[in-house]
Design a protein around this motif. Structure first.
Motif, PDB file in Angstrom:
ATOM      1  N   ARG A 184       0.816  -1.202   0.000  1.00  0.00           N
ATOM      2  CA  ARG A 184       0.000   0.000   0.000  1.00  0.00           C
ATOM      3  C   ARG A 184       0.855   1.260   0.000  1.00  0.00           C
ATOM      4  O   ARG A 184       2.013   1.244   0.429  1.00  0.00           O
ATOM      5  CB  ARG A 184      -0.974   0.005   1.175  1.00  0.00           C
ATOM      6  N   ASP A 185       0.262   2.360  -0.473  1.00  0.00           N
ATOM      7  CA  ASP A 185       0.947   3.641  -0.516  1.00  0.00           C
ATOM      8  C   ASP A 185       0.545   4.537   0.646  1.00  0.00           C
ATOM      9  O   ASP A 185       1.332   5.381   1.075  1.00  0.00           O
ATOM     10  CB  ASP A 185       0.631   4.345  -1.843  1.00  0.00           C
ATOM     11  N   VAL A 186      -0.685   4.372   1.134  1.00  0.00           N
ATOM     12  CA  VAL A 186      -1.196   5.185   2.233  1.00  0.00           C
ATOM     13  C   VAL A 186      -1.993   4.290   3.172  1.00  0.00           C
ATOM     14  O   VAL A 186      -2.756   3.426   2.725  1.00  0.00           O
ATOM     15  CB  VAL A 186      -2.103   6.335   1.733  1.00  0.00           C
ATOM     16  N   GLU A 187      -1.802   4.498   4.482  1.00  0.00           N
ATOM     17  CA  GLU A 187      -2.587   3.778   5.484  1.00  0.00           C
ATOM     18  C   GLU A 187      -3.381   4.773   6.326  1.00  0.00           C
ATOM     19  O   GLU A 187      -2.828   5.757   6.822  1.00  0.00           O
ATOM     20  CB  GLU A 187      -1.685   2.959   6.413  1.00  0.00           C
ATOM     21  N   ILE A 188      -4.673   4.508   6.465  1.00  0.00           N
ATOM     22  CA  ILE A 188      -5.562   5.327   7.278  1.00  0.00           C
ATOM     23  C   ILE A 188      -6.194   4.420   8.339  1.00  0.00           C
ATOM     24  O   ILE A 188      -6.702   3.345   8.007  1.00  0.00           O
ATOM     25  CB  ILE A 188      -6.682   5.972   6.434  1.00  0.00           C
ATOM     26  N   VAL A 189      -6.161   4.854   9.579  1.00  0.00           N
ATOM     27  CA  VAL A 189      -6.782   4.094  10.663  1.00  0.00           C
ATOM     28  C   VAL A 189      -7.911   4.916  11.259  1.00  0.00           C
ATOM     29  O   VAL A 189      -7.740   6.107  11.534  1.00  0.00           O
ATOM     30  CB  VAL A 189      -5.759   3.732  11.759  1.00  0.00           C
ATOM     31  N   THR A 190      -9.064   4.292  11.435  1.00  0.00           N
ATOM     32  CA  THR A 190     -10.184   4.935  12.110  1.00  0.00           C
ATOM     33  C   THR A 190     -10.294   4.397  13.537  1.00  0.00           C
ATOM     34  O   THR A 190     -10.079   3.208  13.780  1.00  0.00           O
ATOM     35  CB  THR A 190     -11.503   4.690  11.361  1.00  0.00           C
ATOM     36  N   VAL A 191     -10.626   5.292  14.454  1.00  0.00           N
ATOM     37  CA  VAL A 191     -10.724   4.961  15.876  1.00  0.00           C
ATOM     38  C   VAL A 191     -12.014   5.565  16.412  1.00  0.00           C
ATOM     39  O   VAL A 191     -12.432   6.647  15.975  1.00  0.00           O
ATOM     40  CB  VAL A 191      -9.518   5.527  16.662  1.00  0.00           C
ATOM     41  N   ASP A 192     -12.658   4.880  17.334  1.00  0.00           N
ATOM     42  CA  ASP A 192     -13.844   5.407  18.002  1.00  0.00           C
ATOM     43  C   ASP A 192     -13.417   6.045  19.316  1.00  0.00           C
ATOM     44  O   ASP A 192     -12.877   5.371  20.197  1.00  0.00           O
ATOM     45  CB  ASP A 192     -14.852   4.290  18.260  1.00  0.00           C
ATOM     46  N   ALA A 193     -13.642   7.358  19.448  1.00  0.00           N
ATOM     47  CA  ALA A 193     -13.175   8.075  20.637  1.00  0.00           C
ATOM     48  C   ALA A 193     -13.852   7.572  21.903  1.00  0.00           C
ATOM     49  O   ALA A 193     -13.222   7.506  22.967  1.00  0.00           O
ATOM     50  CB  ALA A 193     -13.424   9.575  20.474  1.00  0.00           C
ATOM     51  N   ALA A 194     -15.123   7.213  21.806  1.00  0.00           N
ATOM     52  CA  ALA A 194     -15.854   6.770  22.997  1.00  0.00           C
ATOM     53  C   ALA A 194     -15.390   5.399  23.461  1.00  0.00           C
ATOM     54  O   ALA A 194     -15.186   5.171  24.655  1.00  0.00           O
ATOM     55  CB  ALA A 194     -17.358   6.748  22.706  1.00  0.00           C
ATOM     56  N   ALA A 195     -15.212   4.478  22.530  1.00  0.00           N
ATOM     57  CA  ALA A 195     -14.810   3.117  22.891  1.00  0.00           C
ATOM     58  C   ALA A 195     -13.308   3.008  23.127  1.00  0.00           C
ATOM     59  O   ALA A 195     -12.856   2.198  23.932  1.00  0.00           O
ATOM     60  CB  ALA A 195     -15.236   2.138  21.799  1.00  0.00           C
ATOM     61  N   GLY A 196     -12.523   3.839  22.431  1.00  0.00           N
ATOM     62  CA  GLY A 196     -11.080   3.787  22.589  1.00  0.00           C
ATOM     63  C   GLY A 196     -10.515   2.432  22.206  1.00  0.00           C
ATOM     64  O   GLY A 196     -10.949   1.794  21.251  1.00  0.00           O
ATOM     65  N   PHE A 197      -9.544   1.967  23.002  1.00  0.00           N
ATOM     66  CA  PHE A 197      -8.885   0.698  22.731  1.00  0.00           C
ATOM     67  C   PHE A 197      -9.145  -0.315  23.839  1.00  0.00           C
ATOM     68  O   PHE A 197      -8.367  -1.239  24.055  1.00  0.00           O
ATOM     69  CB  PHE A 197      -7.382   0.927  22.565  1.00  0.00           C
ATOM     70  N   GLY A 198     -10.271  -0.115  24.532  1.00  0.00           N
ATOM     71  CA  GLY A 198     -10.630  -1.063  25.578  1.00  0.00           C
ATOM     72  C   GLY A 198      -9.575  -1.124  26.660  1.00  0.00           C
ATOM     73  O   GLY A 198      -9.059  -0.092  27.114  1.00  0.00           O
ATOM     74  N   ASN A 199      -9.206  -2.340  27.053  1.00  0.00           N
ATOM     75  CA  ASN A 199      -8.197  -2.510  28.114  1.00  0.00           C
ATOM     76  C   ASN A 199      -6.772  -2.453  27.583  1.00  0.00           C
ATOM     77  O   ASN A 199      -5.811  -2.620  28.338  1.00  0.00           O
ATOM     78  CB  ASN A 199      -8.439  -3.825  28.864  1.00  0.00           C
ATOM     79  N   GLY A 200      -6.619  -2.237  26.272  1.00  0.00           N
ATOM     80  CA  GLY A 200      -5.292  -2.081  25.691  1.00  0.00           C
ATOM     81  C   GLY A 200      -4.576  -3.373  25.364  1.00  0.00           C
ATOM     82  O   GLY A 200      -3.439  -3.342  24.891  1.00  0.00           O
ATOM     83  N   HIS A 201      -5.237  -4.508  25.555  1.00  0.00           N
ATOM     84  CA  HIS A 201      -4.608  -5.799  25.294  1.00  0.00           C
ATOM     85  C   HIS A 201      -4.959  -6.315  23.904  1.00  0.00           C
ATOM     86  O   HIS A 201      -5.971  -5.941  23.297  1.00  0.00           O
ATOM     87  CB  HIS A 201      -5.055  -6.833  26.335  1.00  0.00           C
ATOM     88  N   LEU A 202      -4.109  -7.214  23.412  1.00  0.00           N
ATOM     89  CA  LEU A 202      -4.369  -7.884  22.151  1.00  0.00           C
ATOM     90  C   LEU A 202      -5.397  -8.991  22.353  1.00  0.00           C
ATOM     91  O   LEU A 202      -5.661  -9.438  23.467  1.00  0.00           O
ATOM     92  CB  LEU A 202      -3.077  -8.487  21.587  1.00  0.00           C
ATOM     93  N   LEU A 203      -5.977  -9.441  21.238  1.00  0.00           N
ATOM     94  CA  LEU A 203      -6.900 -10.572  21.268  1.00  0.00           C
ATOM     95  C   LEU A 203      -6.232 -11.802  21.885  1.00  0.00           C
ATOM     96  O   LEU A 203      -5.034 -12.013  21.689  1.00  0.00           O
ATOM     97  CB  LEU A 203      -7.353 -10.910  19.842  1.00  0.00           C
ATOM     98  N   PRO A 204      -6.978 -12.611  22.643  1.00  0.00           N
ATOM     99  CA  PRO A 204      -8.382 -12.470  23.017  1.00  0.00           C
ATOM    100  C   PRO A 204      -8.593 -11.763  24.358  1.00  0.00           C
ATOM    101  O   PRO A 204      -9.726 -11.587  24.778  1.00  0.00           O
ATOM    102  CB  PRO A 204      -8.835 -13.926  23.124  1.00  0.00           C
TER     103      PRO A 204
END
Length: 331
Positions: free
Chosen positions: A163-183
């Motif tokens: 890819r030439d460009v990467e865009i990431v979308t994030v939900d401000a309210a939900a954030g990244f939860g507890n910050g851990h990887l799956l599961p």
């Protein structure tokens, strides 16, 4: 299936609280981190093969599980590129569809074959839409059929497609939860991955340089072209509301913000509303998301409506994206 659904719901809820019992899954998180990290390194070093379709590739994805507003952002970017005279194509895996080989999605395609998001893209975006299990082969087909730029929906972790460009979308309210990887947590990749992407768009964010907003545009009749103003739709306040999205409560809260009083019918993400359920909702107007509407075409309901949304990007985002993708000369 019911037990599995309940476990999945309990797991998602736990992701947004202190891990507690999730620590029992910590060895699985370590294994997941090792495998995904190794996989990315092997792609970066050329051990695993990857390829480029020969035209600019813009990937829009996320690092966490759950709704972040990615699909509406993809459609809005496609609209902006088309307005600049660019012939773009949308490439998607076709989640929920049965097909595997690359194919172009038509507006009358069967949702069970291509998936609900791909069909929504085909009916909403002003460009060709392609689905296939292998992103690279699908992008190559799109390029062969005349695409000048590829938009890859939810392809951040699919490193077989360069890819030439990467865009990431994030939900401000939900954030990244507890910050851990799956599961143990909701993350597909560590948060440090964000430092390597080109753009971060935060749904509901406060920073004007990254804030991504979705604003109600109108209500559209599901079986016709009639549109009504969100401020005076001519129905309600009591309505039935169905939402088979990652966070259905967000949709219900949006309806309440418009002065409606929804009778809530939350469904699993991507779930097709049951015919018996739909038949029981004829006593009130029925309101749904655009994603649900593609699974309800031909719905026999006297008063069914889709809430259409308008996407607002940070100022100057599209111009910056064009330059980053090497398309700065577009009209």
């Amino acid at each position: 299936m019911v037990a599995l659904d309940r476990f999945a719901l309990a797991l998602e809820r736990a992701w947004h609280r202190p891990p507690r019992w999730l620590w029992l899954l910590y060895p699985l998180e370590l294994a997941y981190a090792a495998v995904t990290g190794l996989r990315r390194r092997l792609y970066r070093r050329g051990v695993l093969s990857s390829g480029h379709p020969g035209c600019p590739v813009i990937v829009i994805g996320n690092i966490n599980v759950g709704g972040t507003g990615k699909t509406p952002a993809v459609i809005a970017i496609a609209e902006a590129l088309a307005a600049r005279g660019l012939r773009c194509a949308l490439v998607s895996r076709g989640y929920g569809g049965s097909g595997r080989a690359p194919r172009r999605v038509t507006r009358d395609a069967e949702v069970r074959e291509v998936g609900d998001e791909a069909l929504l893209l085909a009916r909403s975006a002003p460009c060709a839409v392609y689905v296939g299990r292998r992103r690279l082969a699908t992008a190559q087909l799109a390029r062969h059929e005349g695409a000048e730029v590829i938009l890859c929906d939810d392809g951040l972790q699919h490193y077989g497609l360069q890819r030439d460009v990467e865009i990431v979308t994030v939900d401000a309210a939900a954030g990244f939860g507890n910050g851990h990887l799956l599961p143990v947590g909701p993350l597909r990749e560590p948060r440090r991955r964000l430092a390597t992407v080109d753009y971060l768009l935060e749904r509901g964010g406060q920073d004007p340089h990254s804030a991504l907003a979705y604003v109600p545009a109108c209500f559209r009749n599901i079986n016709g072209e009639e549109e009504r103003d969100v401020a005076a739709p001519g129905f309600g306040p009591s309505v039935h509301a169905i939402a088979a999205i990652a966070r259905p409560q967000r949709f219900f809260a949006l309806l309440r913000g418009l002065g409606l009083e929804p009778v809530e019918h939350p469904l699993r993400d991507h779930e097709t509303p049951d015919a018996a359920l739909l038949a029981s909702l004829r006593d009130l107007p029925l309101v749904m998301t655009a994603k649900d509407a593609v699974k309800c075409s031909g719905l026999d309901h006297p008063d069914a409506w889709v809430l259409e949304m308008k996407t607002e990007f940070p100022e100057g985002f599209i111009d910056s994206l064009l330059r980053r993708a090497g398309l700065g000369a577009a009209a």
